[in-house]
Design an enzyme around this catalytic site. Structure first.
Site, mmCIF file in Angstrom:
data_model
loop_
_atom_site.group_PDB
_atom_site.id
_atom_site.type_symbol
_atom_site.label_atom_id
_atom_site.label_comp_id
_atom_site.label_asym_id
_atom_site.label_seq_id
_atom_site.Cartn_x
_atom_site.Cartn_y
_atom_site.Cartn_z
ATOM 1 N N ARG A 31 2.545 -7.539 -16.335
ATOM 2 C CA ARG A 31 3.061 -6.500 -15.425
ATOM 3 C C ARG A 31 3.224 -7.061 -14.002
ATOM 4 N NH1 ARG A 31 1.671 -4.375 -10.611
ATOM 5 N NH2 ARG A 31 -0.516 -4.369 -11.221
ATOM 6 N N ASP A 32 2.128 -7.294 -13.317
ATOM 7 C CA ASP A 32 2.210 -7.800 -11.933
ATOM 8 C C ASP A 32 2.885 -9.167 -11.920
ATOM 9 O OD1 ASP A 32 1.779 -8.026 -9.218
ATOM 10 O OD2 ASP A 32 -0.378 -7.735 -9.313
ATOM 11 N N HIS A 223 -8.718 -7.369 -7.020
ATOM 12 C CA HIS A 223 -7.385 -7.846 -7.426
ATOM 13 C C HIS A 223 -6.846 -8.723 -6.299
ATOM 14 C CE1 HIS A 223 -3.281 -6.844 -9.265
ATOM 15 N NE2 HIS A 223 -2.934 -7.281 -8.069
ATOM 16 N N HIS A 225 -4.565 -11.779 -4.625
ATOM 17 C CA HIS A 225 -3.403 -12.679 -4.627
ATOM 18 C C HIS A 225 -3.832 -13.910 -3.825
ATOM 19 C CE1 HIS A 225 -0.151 -9.973 -6.287
ATOM 20 N NE2 HIS A 225 -1.184 -9.143 -6.178
ATOM 21 N N CYS A 256 4.689 -9.023 -5.321
ATOM 22 C CA CYS A 256 5.142 -7.641 -5.284
ATOM 23 C C CYS A 256 6.542 -7.632 -4.697
ATOM 24 C CB CYS A 256 4.199 -6.779 -4.456
ATOM 25 S SG CYS A 256 4.775 -5.070 -4.403
ATOM 26 N N ASN A 265 -0.546 -14.075 -8.025
ATOM 27 C CA ASN A 265 -1.899 -13.564 -8.242
ATOM 28 C C ASN A 265 -2.853 -14.730 -8.440
ATOM 29 O OD1 ASN A 265 -0.033 -11.316 -9.336
ATOM 30 N ND2 ASN A 265 -2.028 -10.346 -9.280
HETATM 31 P P1 HMG Z 1 12.617 7.290 -5.521
HETATM 32 O O1 HMG Z 1 13.962 6.658 -5.469
HETATM 33 O O2 HMG Z 1 12.062 7.901 -4.271
HETATM 34 O O3 HMG Z 1 12.567 8.298 -6.751
HETATM 35 O O4 HMG Z 1 11.563 6.226 -6.060
HETATM 36 P P2 HMG Z 1 12.969 9.799 -6.876
HETATM 37 O O5 HMG Z 1 11.762 10.564 -7.278
HETATM 38 O O6 HMG Z 1 13.775 10.267 -5.686
HETATM 39 O O7 HMG Z 1 13.964 9.684 -8.136
HETATM 40 C C1 HMG Z 1 15.175 8.931 -8.071
HETATM 41 C C2 HMG Z 1 15.685 8.630 -9.482
HETATM 42 O O8 HMG Z 1 14.770 7.764 -10.162
HETATM 43 C C3 HMG Z 1 15.807 9.862 -10.355
HETATM 44 O O9 HMG Z 1 16.868 9.618 -11.256
HETATM 45 C C4 HMG Z 1 14.512 9.862 -11.128
HETATM 46 O O10 HMG Z 1 14.590 10.530 -12.375
HETATM 47 C C5 HMG Z 1 14.315 8.383 -11.367
HETATM 48 P P3 HMG Z 1 18.364 10.227 -11.001
HETATM 49 O O11 HMG Z 1 18.136 11.701 -10.915
HETATM 50 O O12 HMG Z 1 18.830 9.622 -9.705
HETATM 51 O O13 HMG Z 1 19.118 9.749 -12.204
HETATM 52 N N1 HMG Z 1 12.896 8.054 -11.555
HETATM 53 C C6 HMG Z 1 12.417 7.320 -12.584
HETATM 54 N N2 HMG Z 1 13.012 6.732 -13.618
HETATM 55 C C7 HMG Z 1 12.221 6.076 -14.492
HETATM 56 N N3 HMG Z 1 10.869 5.979 -14.350
HETATM 57 C C8 HMG Z 1 10.248 6.544 -13.313
HETATM 58 C C9 HMG Z 1 11.037 7.260 -12.369
HETATM 59 N N4 HMG Z 1 10.736 7.928 -11.247
HETATM 60 C C10 HMG Z 1 11.879 8.410 -10.763
HETATM 61 N N5 HMG Z 1 8.928 6.449 -13.192
HETATM 62 C C11 HMG Z 1 9.602 5.667 -7.309
HETATM 63 C C12 HMG Z 1 10.213 6.574 -6.259
HETATM 64 C C13 HMG Z 1 8.121 5.903 -7.312
HETATM 65 C C14 HMG Z 1 10.198 6.015 -8.663
HETATM 66 C C15 HMG Z 1 9.954 4.219 -6.961
HETATM 67 O O14 HMG Z 1 9.566 4.010 -5.630
HETATM 68 C C16 HMG Z 1 9.265 3.219 -7.835
HETATM 69 O O15 HMG Z 1 9.509 3.115 -9.034
HETATM 70 N N6 HMG Z 1 8.397 2.417 -7.248
HETATM 71 C C17 HMG Z 1 7.674 1.401 -7.994
HETATM 72 C C18 HMG Z 1 7.401 0.245 -7.143
HETATM 73 C C19 HMG Z 1 6.639 -0.807 -7.921
HETATM 74 O O16 HMG Z 1 6.737 -0.958 -9.120
HETATM 75 N N7 HMG Z 1 5.853 -1.595 -7.170
HETATM 76 C C20 HMG Z 1 5.101 -2.634 -7.717
HETATM 77 C C21 HMG Z 1 3.847 -2.111 -8.374
HETATM 78 S S1 HMG Z 1 2.487 -1.844 -7.270
HETATM 79 C C22 HMG Z 1 1.801 -3.399 -7.072
HETATM 80 O O17 HMG Z 1 2.324 -4.375 -7.525
HETATM 81 C C23 HMG Z 1 0.484 -3.542 -6.402
HETATM 82 C C24 HMG Z 1 -0.660 -3.798 -7.385
HETATM 83 O O18 HMG Z 1 -0.419 -4.936 -8.199
HETATM 84 C C25 HMG Z 1 -1.962 -4.009 -6.622
HETATM 85 C C26 HMG Z 1 -1.843 -4.986 -5.463
HETATM 86 O O19 HMG Z 1 -1.460 -6.166 -5.665
HETATM 87 O O20 HMG Z 1 -2.139 -4.548 -4.352
HETATM 88 C C27 HMG Z 1 -0.846 -2.591 -8.322
HETATM 89 MG MG MG Z 2 -0.755 -7.122 -7.468
#
Ligand code: HMG
Ligand code: MG
Length: 313
Positions: A31-32, A223, A225, A256, A265
């Site tokens: 995933r990450d 966690h 990096h 990220c 990581n």
């Molecule tokens: P947004 O554009 O604000 O979403 O994104 P929205 O709620 O306005 O929806 C827009 C469109 O996206 C809509 O579709 C929704 O249905 C669709 P439309 O009506 O335009 O056809 N939608 C989705 N589709 C599929 N799956 C979903 C989903 N949600 C909405 N879940 C959102 C908001 C949260 C979706 C977006 O910002 C997002 O997906 N962000 C994810 C970012 C991400 O993956 N970041 C990396 C992970 S975190 C990380 O790595 C840190 C960690 O490892 C720890 C660390 O290292 O610190 C965990």
């Molecule tokens: Mg991470």
């Protein structure tokens, strides 16, 4: 693969004092590790990676992420990955950002999810397109809903040790966010050093601040990096503080996509080498992880972890 492992497969064992006897290595490579990779990895290769990591003895492998495919195209095949793993492996957690993600995860048969929030306002906006308060409210809601479906829930807090836009982050602020996640039913909260700026003394301060907020080391995972090369020193500080779960990524893959300064990581192989040297039990076969890492590093044209490169050199 020719390995020096025949003669030097593991480090000499010198147990430290006051460290845990066993820890859980929580693998985040699928995933990450993959989420920031531009080159799309075929679904079958992701499934094989996860199966190989499990075969090496890793107890938990975060499988994928049901985030918006527009935001993270690499993980658009989340449902197909779970289908490839089959129902027996659906206990391995998947990341969900919102109710849409939870619904998709449930439909795909997931039995464990991880929700994620930031300790900082700037990253909440960059990563989730929400204010910190909105993002935390949403995570609390999603966690509660997941629990009502009988799912296991982990919480992540990002930017716990520093934020590229806001600078240093107060430990008490991180602890308040973690507290809210625990109250929402998260079984464990993983504290992310998303951009890898944390140092060992700070790890202690952050874990202690959690203790003061009623979130003990047993409720936490760390966690790291490895951007500044501090990840293993930080794990050691975490062990001394009583933490027994550490996230890492095979071949050190990762980053990220929404924090430019996030690099790889902590590599699982490097973590396993240190833990083996300390005599800390993980149940994981290092060479099995090395082999899985070689395949993925080849596919992505990425370097091996330091330990894998040394063992195979
Ligand atoms: P947004 O554009 O604000 O979403 O994104 P929205 O709620 O306005 O929806 C827009 C469109 O996206 C809509 O579709 C929704 O249905 C669709 P439309 O009506 O335009 O056809 N939608 C989705 N589709 C599929 N799956 C979903 C989903 N949600 C909405 N879940 C959102 C908001 C949260 C979706 C977006 O910002 C997002 O997906 N962000 C994810 C970012 C991400 O993956 N970041 C990396 C992970 S975190 C990380 O790595 C840190 C960690 O490892 C720890 C660390 O290292 O610190 C965990
Ligand atoms: Mg991470």
């Amino acid at each position: 693969m020719t390995a020096r492992a025949d003669t030097l497969g593991l480090p000499a064992r010198h147990p430290g004092t006051g460290l845990p006897a066993a820890v859980t290595v929580y693998e985040v490579g699928a995933r990450d590790g993959l989420q920031a990779e531009k080159r799309i990895v075929p679904t079958t290769a992701k499934v094989t990676l996860i199966q190989d990591l499990l075969a090496a003895g890793l107890p938990v492998v975060e499988a994928t992420s049901f985030v918006s495919p527009r935001w993270v195209p690499q993980l658009a095949d989340a449902a197909e990955v779970l289908a490839g793993l089959g129902p027996d492996l659906s206990r391995h957690p998947v990341l969900v950002p919102n109710r849409t993600g939870l619904r998709r995860a449930l439909d795909a048969g997931a039995r464990g999810v991880a929700v994620f929030v930031s300790a900082t306002e700037a990253f909440a906006r960059s990563n989730l397109n929400r204010s910190l308060e909105q993002a935390l409210d949403a995570a609390v809601e999603v966690a509660a809903e997941a629990r009502s479906h009988g799912l296991r829930v982990r919480g992540y807090v990002s930017m716990c040790f520093g934020d590229p836009w806001e600078g240093p982050v107060a430990p008490a602020r991180v602890a308040a966010v973690s507290r809210a996640l625990v109250d929402a039913g998260c079984e464990q909260v993983s504290l992310g050093d998303t951009i890898g700026v944390g140092t060992a003394g700070q790890v202690r301060a952050v874990v202690d601040a959690h203790g003061a907020a009623g979130v003990g080391p047993g409720d936490l995972a760390l966690h790291f990096h490895d951007t500044y090369g501090q990840a293993l020193a930080n794990v050691y500080a975490g062990l001394q503080a009583g933490v027994t779960c550490f996230d890492s990524s095979v071949a050190g893959l990762g980053g990220c996509p929404f924090a430019g300064s996030a690099t790889g990581n902590l590599a699982t192989e490097d973590l396993l080498w240190m833990l083996a040297g300390l005599g800390i039990e993980t149940g994981v076969d290092l060479m099995g992880v090395v082999r899985a890492g070689v395949v993925m590093a080849d596919l992505l044209a990425r370097p091996l972890s330091r330990v894998a490169a040394a063992l195979l050199g």
